[in-house]
Design a protein around this motif. Sequence first.
Motif, short mmCIF file in Angstrom:
data_model
loop_
_atom_site.label_atom_id
_atom_site.label_comp_id
_atom_site.label_asym_id
_atom_site.label_seq_id
_atom_site.Cartn_x
_atom_site.Cartn_y
_atom_site.Cartn_z
N LYS A 96 0.82 -1.21 0.00
CA LYS A 96 0.00 0.00 0.00
C LYS A 96 0.86 1.28 0.00
O LYS A 96 0.56 2.24 -0.71
N GLU A 97 1.94 1.26 0.80
CA GLU A 97 2.83 2.43 0.89
C GLU A 97 3.51 2.70 -0.44
O GLU A 97 3.63 3.85 -0.87
N GLN A 98 3.98 1.62 -1.10
CA GLN A 98 4.65 1.78 -2.39
C GLN A 98 3.69 2.33 -3.45
O GLN A 98 4.05 3.20 -4.24
N LEU A 99 2.44 1.82 -3.43
CA LEU A 99 1.44 2.30 -4.39
C LEU A 99 1.12 3.78 -4.17
O LEU A 99 0.96 4.54 -5.13
N GLU A 100 1.04 4.17 -2.90
CA GLU A 100 0.78 5.57 -2.56
C GLU A 100 1.94 6.46 -3.03
O GLU A 100 1.73 7.56 -3.56
#
Length: 198
Positions: free
Chosen positions: A122-126
């Motif tokens: 999720k962090e990488q996608l954000e």
Amino acid sequence: LSAGGNIIAKFLENSTVEADGYVQTESILHSNVRAGKYVEVNGKRGFITGGHVAATESLTVKTLGSTMGATTIVEVGADPKAKEEYQKTQKDIAELQKIIRSTQTILSSYAQKRAKGMTLNKEQLEYIKQLALLTETKKKELDACTEKIEKLQSDMEVQSQAYVKVTDQAYVGTKIIIGDLSMVVQSNTSYCKFEKVR
């Protein structure tokens, strides 16, 4: 000193002077002077020694430079304000291109990882989303800067009649800039006019 019109002074020393019109004085010593029209330095002394003097149309002076070799630069043929803005915009463009290159490298690296089947948290996608937004914003800023620099280029078209006139002596080492050309005076020269010949 800053004026929307003209500046007339007895002498200018260690000063920063900006006039949208012309500047008239008897001497300029170690000063930065910019005029939207012309600069005239006459009278008993009539010298420009040290500093940077720029005018859009013309510059007339009795004595230019000095025997002491103080760095003296005179410039005509382009609006000094437009030239300064042009140089600043060039720097902005270089900085924006650098940011865009950097963000695009990171984005393509993540795209390759995803193509190889790697799942992103999720962090990488954000992070990718933020980078993509930043890239788009910087691209829009770059387009605006490119448009601005094109307009400034047309504003800075060299005035075909621009000249530097010396009614007494131009000393060796003085730098003369006319539009996009520059030269350094190689030997003491008397009663002369410098202009760009097409």
